[in-house]
Write a protein that holds these residues in place. Structure first.
Motif, PDB file in Angstrom:
ATOM      1  N   ILE A   1       0.861  -1.179   0.000  1.00  0.00           N
ATOM      2  CA  ILE A   1       0.000   0.000   0.000  1.00  0.00           C
ATOM      3  C   ILE A   1       0.899   1.231   0.000  1.00  0.00           C
ATOM      4  N   PHE A   2       0.615   2.160  -0.907  1.00  0.00           N
ATOM      5  CA  PHE A   2       1.449   3.351  -1.047  1.00  0.00           C
ATOM      6  C   PHE A   2       0.775   4.583  -0.452  1.00  0.00           C
ATOM      7  N   ASP A   3      -0.523   4.458  -0.078  1.00  0.00           N
ATOM      8  CA  ASP A   3      -1.221   5.602   0.508  1.00  0.00           C
ATOM      9  C   ASP A   3      -0.787   5.805   1.957  1.00  0.00           C
TER      10      ASP A   3
ATOM     11  N   TYR B   1       4.187  -0.377   1.644  1.00  0.00           N
ATOM     12  CA  TYR B   1       4.083  -0.762   3.054  1.00  0.00           C
ATOM     13  C   TYR B   1       3.077  -1.900   3.186  1.00  0.00           C
ATOM     14  N   ARG B   2       3.399  -2.863   4.066  1.00  0.00           N
ATOM     15  CA  ARG B   2       2.519  -4.029   4.220  1.00  0.00           C
ATOM     16  C   ARG B   2       2.229  -4.365   5.683  1.00  0.00           C
ATOM     17  N   MET B   3       2.798  -3.613   6.622  1.00  0.00           N
ATOM     18  CA  MET B   3       2.519  -3.819   8.038  1.00  0.00           C
ATOM     19  C   MET B   3       2.149  -2.474   8.648  1.00  0.00           C
ATOM     20  N   PHE B   4       1.105  -2.473   9.535  1.00  0.00           N
ATOM     21  CA  PHE B   4       0.583  -1.217  10.048  1.00  0.00           C
ATOM     22  C   PHE B   4       0.240  -1.374  11.532  1.00  0.00           C
ATOM     23  N   LEU B   5       0.641  -0.375  12.325  1.00  0.00           N
ATOM     24  CA  LEU B   5       0.305  -0.304  13.748  1.00  0.00           C
ATOM     25  C   LEU B   5      -0.677   0.847  13.917  1.00  0.00           C
ATOM     26  N   ILE B   6      -1.829   0.565  14.510  1.00  0.00           N
ATOM     27  CA  ILE B   6      -2.932   1.530  14.528  1.00  0.00           C
ATOM     28  C   ILE B   6      -3.425   1.715  15.958  1.00  0.00           C
ATOM     29  N   LYS B   7      -3.694   2.976  16.329  1.00  0.00           N
ATOM     30  CA  LYS B   7      -4.323   3.275  17.616  1.00  0.00           C
ATOM     31  C   LYS B   7      -5.147   4.543  17.459  1.00  0.00           C
ATOM     32  N   SER B   8      -6.107   4.737  18.351  1.00  0.00           N
ATOM     33  CA  SER B   8      -6.948   5.928  18.280  1.00  0.00           C
ATOM     34  C   SER B   8      -6.101   7.157  18.573  1.00  0.00           C
TER      35      SER B   8
ATOM     36  N   LEU C   1     -10.894   0.623   7.530  1.00  0.00           N
ATOM     37  CA  LEU C   1      -9.635   0.449   6.803  1.00  0.00           C
ATOM     38  C   LEU C   1      -9.635  -0.844   5.994  1.00  0.00           C
ATOM     39  N   GLU C   2     -10.197  -1.910   6.547  1.00  0.00           N
ATOM     40  CA  GLU C   2     -10.284  -3.168   5.806  1.00  0.00           C
ATOM     41  C   GLU C   2     -11.152  -3.021   4.565  1.00  0.00           C
ATOM     42  N   SER C   3     -12.222  -2.246   4.680  1.00  0.00           N
ATOM     43  CA  SER C   3     -13.085  -2.014   3.523  1.00  0.00           C
ATOM     44  C   SER C   3     -12.401  -1.118   2.490  1.00  0.00           C
TER      45      SER C   3
ATOM     46  N   PHE D   1      -6.082  -6.061   2.952  1.00  0.00           N
ATOM     47  CA  PHE D   1      -5.812  -5.463   4.259  1.00  0.00           C
ATOM     48  C   PHE D   1      -6.579  -6.223   5.334  1.00  0.00           C
ATOM     49  N   ASP D   2      -5.848  -6.686   6.374  1.00  0.00           N
ATOM     50  CA  ASP D   2      -6.475  -7.449   7.458  1.00  0.00           C
ATOM     51  C   ASP D   2      -5.940  -6.944   8.787  1.00  0.00           C
TER      52      ASP D   2
END
Length: 744
Positions: free
Chosen positions: A418-420, A569-576, A593-595, A602-603
């Motif tokens: 993902i490039f965004d 990028y293929r790994m993402f760490l997400i928090k509010s 994000l999955e949608s 994206f999972d």
């Protein structure tokens, strides 16, 4: 050279091509349809009209073409020189597509060996990479966790308990045969000969026990394997374990078991050499009773040193982390256990009549426990050690913590790069860090196999800088940090310059120790990827129980230089973004994000859930080790029964005298029951009390998660078994002719 015409053309049956036959003349070198590579749907077609092509061929195929196909298939119609072909059709992928090897080159095996050797020599020039599949498979099958050593080490206390039980049971057998031994000695048999007779007899019994032990051991191993594949699947992720029983390992187990039993029995026989013939003929055997001495200064000093060492280790443990902290707490608990057992022995060894107690069943039971201090202490220790290990090991269960997730709510991965920038969404109410990924082996605890090419993560500078002033962050087991900035934020170590081609890397400690066999920071670790690329990493830090298990973590700048082909990028760490959103709001963010990136696969997965899966491995191992502790505790209860039965037989005259002065059989049975309960309760109190020294500080610091209700239920069951063993000794009293024993 021209083409030789075949006598019968090629045929096709069920997509299989049957070669043409040449009878009148031999085919020439040009008669070779294999010069054209196989293409399903084309080379296996019965005729040209049946070709499966992405364009129309109707009206373009002549009868001569179909006739040529029947006789020669994919045999080329024309040949040009190699130089002219390379000039016309060479590309960036090369100028040669195949090699033709004549029969005169030798046998197939010889040619294959020479080719593989040459390819390995010229792999850089030819673009070949020889992958030793079998060797890699064997290396991977060695496993990431040494189950054999782990179970053997934690089984040692069960083995020790079994040996104590063997000694007690054999001593009980000797007590029942004292008259027989006395008669043999009185009629002229030497003690050495009698000892050899007993050794031979017990050796035969031990051989039968070894055979039964092998069968029960295989059954126990099968149950453990079944449990790891079903109940405790979290420890291995996939049910790939199988029971492997070989005659050699069975022989080793049998011989080792026989040797230790033989030595135990020999020492037990040696301890009876002080019994006189008169004592043996009267049915008695010399045994050590209580002394009239106060505890010596050195004994009390030893107890004090053990307690002081325990306090020192507890203070040290509060300053440590990870496995050193666990080891310090365990050491403190063992010192307290040792001090408690020494104190119990000193208490039992002092004069029981120094202060005349009120003669109740309880006081009589306490006095009886002091008849043989060493034997009573061994019995108490057998129960205490097992209960200590059960409680202490249980305290190291893990549960997801804020430090394990560093405050991140989700960790996501995509199948395609993902490039965004995820943080540039219009309704952005979350914070994310995009990580680069070089796919590879799963090196986490969930992979039983030895990892040779772990996946690599590239973390951006924004991720590293976010921990400079952050209140929440990952827990570090150890680092190579020197200056204050790096100590405050060890992620800064990834931005150190590359030295001698070694790239700074951070690894989760479990991944490093078990999967990659890296046990200290500061060293180098080399990975050779399937592409032939070798990368040297310099380990600068270990994370402790984090969601980033199974990966080598490097700075993004270094990642781009080493793996330029891994774009996006293929790994993402997400928090509010504000950290105050509810769980439903955070879940909605992940769903959106999955949608949004569904085409890229994206999972997102909840970070605490992923961390719990990693920690389930250690928790499952602890559950299996608890079964070993429970087995040792059961052996302890059987040892109690053996001690009580032996005590009853030794005190037959004493109990007969009590019976003659008015004690009923029922009351004597209660006396024996209280003696056994006293020993069992003392063992449990000493063991559990010592374990609390290990558990409670660890619990208050926040590193322990003790299943108190489960442990309470387990000890209640063990206590019930102890009462059942006591009932057996009471039943023996009810059947003994105690009054008649006074006449001996």
């Amino acid at each position: 050279a021209g083409l030789a015409a075949p006598d019968s053309p090629f045929q096709t049956r069920r997509r299989q091509v049957i070669p043409a036959e040449f009878v009148d003349q031999e085919p020439t070198l040009a008669n070779d349809p294999n010069l054209t590579p196989e293409v399903p749907g084309l080379t296996d077609a019965e005729s040209i009209e049946n070709w499966d092509l992405p364009f129309e061929t109707a009206g373009k195929i002549r009868a001569a073409d179909d006739s040529y196909w029947n006789d020669y298939r994919t045999t080329p119609k024309g040949f040009i020189s190699l130089a002219r072909g390379q000039e016309l059709w060479s590309s960036r992928f090369g100028s040669i597509t195949s090699f033709r090897i004549p029969k005169t080159a030798g046998k197939i095996d010889e040619v294959s060996h020479r080719l593989l050797t040459q390819f390995e020599t010229d792999n850089a020039r030819l673009g070949f990479k020889i992958v030793p599949i079998r060797r890699n498979a064997i290396a991977a099958s060695s496993g990431s966790t040494p189950f054999d050593a782990l179970f053997l080490a934690l089984s040692m206390f069960v083995i020790a308990s079994a040996l104590i039980l063997v000694s007690l049971l054999f001593r009980l057998t000797l007590n029942q045969r004292t008259t027989e031994i006395g008669i043999l000695l009185a009629t002229g048999f030497f003690r050495s000969l009698v000892s050899r007779l007993l050794m031979i007899e017990m050796f035969v019994v031990a051989m039968v026990g070894a055979i039964l032990g092998i069968l029960l051991g295989v059954a126990y191993a099968a149950i453990m394997i079944f449990g790891l594949k079903t109940w405790w699947l979290g420890a291995i992720s996939k049910p790939v374990l199988n029971l492997n029983v070989t005659p050699f390992t069975l022989a080793i187990g049998a011989v080792c078991g026989l040797l230790v039993c033989f030595l135990t029995i020999a020492l037990t026989i040696r301890s009876t050499r002080h019994s006189s013939i008169r004592q043996l003929l009267s049915g008695e055997m010399a045994s050590k009773t209580t002394s009239n001495k106060r505890p010596s200064f050195w004994s009390r000093l030893l107890v004090g040193l053990c307690l002081a060492g325990s306090v020192a280790l507890s203070i040290l443990a509060s300053q440590l982390g990870g496995e050193p902290q666990a080891g310090a707490f365990m050491g403190a608990g063992f010192l307290v256990l040792s001090a408690a057992l020494i104190a119990v022995y000193l208490f039992l060894n002092q004069d029981a009549n120094r202060k005349t107690p009120r003669l109740t069943l309880g006081s009589l039971a306490s006095i009886s426990g002091k008849r043989n201090p060493l034997r009573s202490t061994l019995t108490i220790g057998l129960v205490a050690v097992a209960s200590f290990l059960i409680v202490a090991v249980s305290s190291f269960r893990l549960s997801p913590t804020e430090e394990g997730t560093a405050g991140f709510d989700f960790i996501a991965r995509s199948d395609q790069p993902i490039f965004d920038n995820l943080n540039e969404a219009a309704d952005q109410d979350f914070q994310s860090f995009s990580l680069r990924l070089k796919p590879g082996d799963d090196a986490s605890c969930n992979n039983l196999y030895q990892s040779t090419q772990p996946q690599v993560l590239g973390v951006p500078a924004e991720f590293i800088e976010s921990f400079d002033q952050s209140e929440t962050g990952f827990r570090w087991a150890s680092t190579t940090a020197v200056d204050a900035t790096e100590k405050m934020n060890p992620w800064r170590l990834l931005q150190q310059p590359v030295e001698n081609g070694a790239i700074p890397v951070v690894i989760d400690k479990n991944t490093a120790n078990y999967s990659l066999k890296i046990f200290a920071t500061g060293g180098e670790y080399t990975v050779e990827f399937d592409s032939g690329q070798k990368v040297v990493f310099r380990v600068v830090g270990f994370l402790e129980n984090s969601i980033l298990q199974g990966s080598l973590i490097i700075a993004e700048d270094n990642f781009v230089q080493v793996f330029p082909e891994s774009a996006g990028y293929r790994m993402f760490l997400i928090k509010s973004s504000d950290g105050s959103k509810s769980q439903s709001d955070v879940s909605r963010i992940a769903t959106d994000l999955e949608s949004r990136f569904s085409d890229e696969g994206f999972d997102a997965r909840a970070a605490p859930e992923l961390l719990a899966k990693y920690q389930q491995v250690q928790n499952t191992y602890i559950s299996t080790f608890q079964t070993l502790g429970a087995l040792g505790l059961l052996l302890g209860t059987f040892g109690l029964a053996a001690v009580q039965i032996r005590s009853v037989l030794e005190r037959q005259k004493e109990l007969g005298l009590m019976r003659s002065v008015g004690f009923s059989r029922r009351r004597l049975g209660w006396l024996v029951l209280l003696e056994n309960v006293w020993l069992l309760a003392t063992g449990l109190i000493v063991g559990v009390g010592s374990a609390l020294v290990t558990t409670l500080p660890h619990y208050f610091i926040g590193g322990a998660s003790v299943p108190w209700l489960e442990l309470a239920g387990l000890f209640c069951i063990i206590f019930a078994f102890g009462l059942a063993a006591s009932a057996l000794a009471s039943h023996i009293i009810a059947r003994l002719p105690l009054i008649q024993s006074l006449r001996v």
